[in-house]
Design an enzyme around this catalytic site. Structure first.
Site, PDB file in Angstrom:
ATOM      1  N   CYS A  74     -64.307 -19.444 125.228  1.00 14.03           N
ATOM      2  CA  CYS A  74     -63.939 -18.731 126.470  1.00 14.03           C
ATOM      3  C   CYS A  74     -64.829 -19.140 127.637  1.00 14.03           C
ATOM      4  O   CYS A  74     -65.106 -18.340 128.538  1.00 14.03           O
ATOM      5  CB  CYS A  74     -63.962 -17.217 126.297  1.00 14.03           C
ATOM      6  SG  CYS A  74     -62.825 -16.591 125.073  1.00 14.03           S
ATOM      7  N   HIS A  84     -68.486 -16.337 130.774  1.00 13.49           N
ATOM      8  CA  HIS A  84     -67.326 -16.142 129.900  1.00 13.49           C
ATOM      9  C   HIS A  84     -66.103 -15.927 130.803  1.00 13.49           C
ATOM     10  O   HIS A  84     -66.237 -15.378 131.894  1.00 13.49           O
ATOM     11  CB  HIS A  84     -67.617 -14.886 129.064  1.00 13.49           C
ATOM     12  CG  HIS A  84     -66.640 -14.607 127.969  1.00 13.49           C
ATOM     13  ND1 HIS A  84     -65.406 -14.048 128.184  1.00 13.49           N
ATOM     14  CD2 HIS A  84     -66.738 -14.762 126.618  1.00 13.49           C
ATOM     15  CE1 HIS A  84     -64.791 -13.871 127.019  1.00 13.49           C
ATOM     16  NE2 HIS A  84     -65.570 -14.298 126.054  1.00 13.49           N
ATOM     17  N   LYS A 106     -69.821  -6.491 119.152  1.00 10.34           N
ATOM     18  CA  LYS A 106     -70.837  -7.531 118.984  1.00 10.34           C
ATOM     19  C   LYS A 106     -72.193  -6.947 118.597  1.00 10.34           C
ATOM     20  O   LYS A 106     -73.138  -7.677 118.331  1.00 10.34           O
ATOM     21  CB  LYS A 106     -70.948  -8.353 120.272  1.00 10.34           C
ATOM     22  CG  LYS A 106     -69.691  -9.196 120.490  1.00 10.34           C
ATOM     23  CD  LYS A 106     -69.780 -10.098 121.675  1.00 10.34           C
ATOM     24  CE  LYS A 106     -68.464 -10.874 121.812  1.00 10.34           C
ATOM     25  NZ  LYS A 106     -68.371 -11.631 123.049  1.00 10.34           N
ATOM     26  N   GLN A 135     -73.839 -10.457 125.018  1.00 12.23           N
ATOM     27  CA  GLN A 135     -74.639 -11.208 124.040  1.00 12.23           C
ATOM     28  C   GLN A 135     -76.092 -10.747 123.972  1.00 12.23           C
ATOM     29  O   GLN A 135     -76.837 -11.184 123.098  1.00 12.23           O
ATOM     30  CB  GLN A 135     -74.614 -12.707 124.376  1.00 12.23           C
ATOM     31  CG  GLN A 135     -73.243 -13.353 124.256  1.00 12.23           C
ATOM     32  CD  GLN A 135     -72.734 -13.420 122.817  1.00 12.23           C
ATOM     33  OE1 GLN A 135     -73.516 -13.418 121.861  1.00 12.23           O
ATOM     34  NE2 GLN A 135     -71.429 -13.486 122.659  1.00 12.23           N
ATOM     35  N   ASP A 193     -73.520  -9.063 132.589  1.00  5.82           N
ATOM     36  CA  ASP A 193     -72.700  -9.118 131.380  1.00  5.82           C
ATOM     37  C   ASP A 193     -73.662  -9.150 130.186  1.00  5.82           C
ATOM     38  O   ASP A 193     -74.301 -10.167 129.916  1.00  5.82           O
ATOM     39  CB  ASP A 193     -71.820 -10.370 131.435  1.00  5.82           C
ATOM     40  CG  ASP A 193     -71.008 -10.573 130.159  1.00  5.82           C
ATOM     41  OD1 ASP A 193     -71.263  -9.869 129.154  1.00  5.82           O
ATOM     42  OD2 ASP A 193     -70.135 -11.459 130.166  1.00  5.82           O
TER      43      ASP A 193
HETATM   44  C1  LIG Z   1     -67.612 -11.641 124.009  1.00  3.75           C
HETATM   45  C2  LIG Z   1     -68.020 -11.778 125.410  1.00  3.75           C
HETATM   46  C3  LIG Z   1     -67.282 -11.205 126.448  1.00  3.75           C
HETATM   47  C4  LIG Z   1     -65.979 -10.492 126.222  1.00  3.75           C
HETATM   48  O1  LIG Z   1     -66.130  -9.406 125.368  1.00  3.75           O
HETATM   49  P1  LIG Z   1     -64.864  -8.640 124.778  1.00  3.75           P
HETATM   50  O2  LIG Z   1     -65.430  -7.841 123.681  1.00  3.75           O
HETATM   51  O3  LIG Z   1     -63.884  -9.682 124.305  1.00  3.75           O
HETATM   52  O4  LIG Z   1     -64.311  -7.817 125.893  1.00  3.75           O
HETATM   53  C5  LIG Z   1     -67.757 -11.344 127.725  1.00  3.75           C
HETATM   54  N1  LIG Z   1     -68.903 -11.985 127.984  1.00  3.75           N
HETATM   55  C6  LIG Z   1     -69.651 -12.542 127.017  1.00  3.75           C
HETATM   56  C7  LIG Z   1     -70.934 -13.226 127.367  1.00  3.75           C
HETATM   57  C8  LIG Z   1     -69.226 -12.467 125.697  1.00  3.75           C
HETATM   58  O5  LIG Z   1     -69.958 -13.032 124.746  1.00  3.75           O
END
Ligand SMILES: *Cc1c(COP(=O)(O)O)cnc(C)c1O
Length: 416
Positions: free
Chosen positions: A374, A129, A232, A209, A206
């Site tokens: 993104c 992302h 999320k 998800q 990260d």
């Molecule tokens: C949504 C997302 C982000 C960014 O998250 P924010 O809530 O916008 O800070 C980063 N990495 C992944 C894999 C995402 O799905």
């Protein structure tokens, strides 16, 4: 065409926890398939926030009056809920931030100040992302460090041989997504971490998800940093988590300066508070933190194993239905996949732009996301400007997939 799932998962009862799922859009029942973008909130979270403002609102860690103590206790209880949720060793390893983006920026700045020097290398992947790309580019520019990118194969899996080749004695940090928000690929993070550790590099995962879909154990993974966003995982926006090993966090300099992150201030010398407070300058997002605690407890009450099973069933069902529809190219066909499906749709006269698909589906009440998600470098890798993406949560149903497929059929007729 719908055959009932054989799974013992009472999705209809769970759906009643989410008020928004009974809304209509454009006069049609809402079919919400944009969970990778943000999730809906159960009444357990909404009511927790409502109660907080009705009965508890106060600033935290400051007053010794009744409400302030109540709010502080609720906030610290939420920190322990997060700790347990990802199996961190200590609650002070849980730093509250605004979201995944802020957590990565915090590490890029603060770990960058601590340990990144000219010529050092940082490894990311082609499926990251933007928020797991740009902060590292900024760090590399600041420190004259070098960014290395692990390529992705045609199925949307990381090329692990290439990853191993990229790891050198100069590698200081690896930042990799657990699950791709665009492809759904579940990366072998345990192996990624082990290989990095053999080279003495630290690893940031990260988890934006992954946390809503599978049980995460940061100690079993041996992750150095693990980050995710509340919104999320059925919690409010504006709240997120940075998990870091205590040893690392203690060594790292603060990111933001201000109230709460200090232990004493004079104009000559300021000393910093202990972790987690060193990284939590200013008044925190109290209701967001308490709401996050409520959301994680809600997820626990259902169980991530049950959630994973239901979503796996939906993913298989939706993938098959798309293939049966025809004119669909699925982007992201990894063996290990979460409930995210990116695809391109074609009609008799050729490819249909994802934005057209999204607009027509919206008219049918079906919310998917269209665009680059993104992940522009990943779009380039697959040679597309954008995709349609359906991302499923545990409250989605086979009937909703059927509705999406019918709507996609309509789109194909309009573009015949
Ligand atoms: C949504 C997302 C982000 C960014 O998250 P924010 O809530 O916008 O800070 C980063 N990495 C992944 C894999 C995402 O799905």
């Amino acid at each position: 065409m719908t055959t009932a799932s054989t799974l013992d998962f009472d999705v209809e009862t769970l759906r009643k926890d989410f008020p928004i799922l009974s809304e209509k859009v454009h006069g049609k029942p809402l079919v919400y398939l944009d969970n990778g973008n943000t999730s809906q909130k159960p009444r357990q979270v909404i009511e927790t926030i409502d109660r907080y403002y009705r009965a508890m609102n106060s600033n935290v860690h400051r007053g010794n009056h009744f409400l302030s103590q109540q709010a502080t206790a609720a906030l610290e209880a939420a920190r322990r809920t997060v700790q347990t949720f990802i199996n961190a060793a200590e609650d002070r390893e849980i730093i509250f931030v605004r979201g995944t983006t802020e957590a990565i920026n915090l590490v890029a700045f603060s770990f960058g100040e601590l340990d990144i020097r000219e010529g050092d290398e940082i490894v990311i992947s082609a499926m990251e992302h933007h928020s797991n790309i740009v902060p590292w580019q900024m760090l590399c520019a600041r420190k004259k460090a070098v960014l290395q990118v692990v390529p992705v194969n045609d199925d949307g899996e990381l090329e692990m041989d290439e990853y191993e080749n990229l790891l050198t004695d100069r590698t200081k940090l690896v930042a990799i997504t657990h699950i791709s928000n665009t492809l759904g690929t579940i990366n072998p993070v345990k192996r990624i971490i082990d290989l990095a550790h053999e080279r003495g590099a630290v690893v940031l995962v990260d988890g934006a998800q992954s946390v809503p879909h599978l049980a995460v154990d940061v100690r079993a993974l041996d992750a150095d940093f693990y980050v995710f966003s509340g919104h999320k995982v059925f919690a409010p926006t504006g709240i997120g988590v940075l998990y870091g090993k205590a040893k690392l966090l203690e060594a790292m300099p603060p990111y933001h300066g201000g109230g709460a992150m200090i232990s004493s201030v004079t104009f000559e010398k300021t000393t910093y508070n202990e972790i987690p407070f060193k990284f939590e300058a200013g008044t925190p997002h109290v209701e967001g933190i308490i709401g996050l605690g409520a959301a994680l407890e809600y997820v626990n009450s259902i169980g991530l194993d049950a959630i994973g099973e239901h979503e796996h069933d939906l993913l298989g069902y939706a993938t098959e239905a798309l293939e049966t529809l025809g004119g669909v190219r699925i982007i992201g066909t990894a063996r290990e996949k979460a409930s995210v499906i990116s695809f391109m749709l074609s009609g008799a006269s050729g490819a249909i732009h994802p934005h057209d698909v999204g607009t027509i589906l919206d008219n049918e009440g079906v919310a998917i996301r269209t665009g680059h998600h993104c992940t522009q470098p990943l779009m380039k890798r697959f040679g597309v400007p954008a995709t349609c993406r359906a991302s499923l949560a545990f409250y989605n149903t086979r009937e909703e997939i059927d509705t999406m497929i019918r709507a996609l059929g309509k789109v194909q007729k309009m573009f015949a």
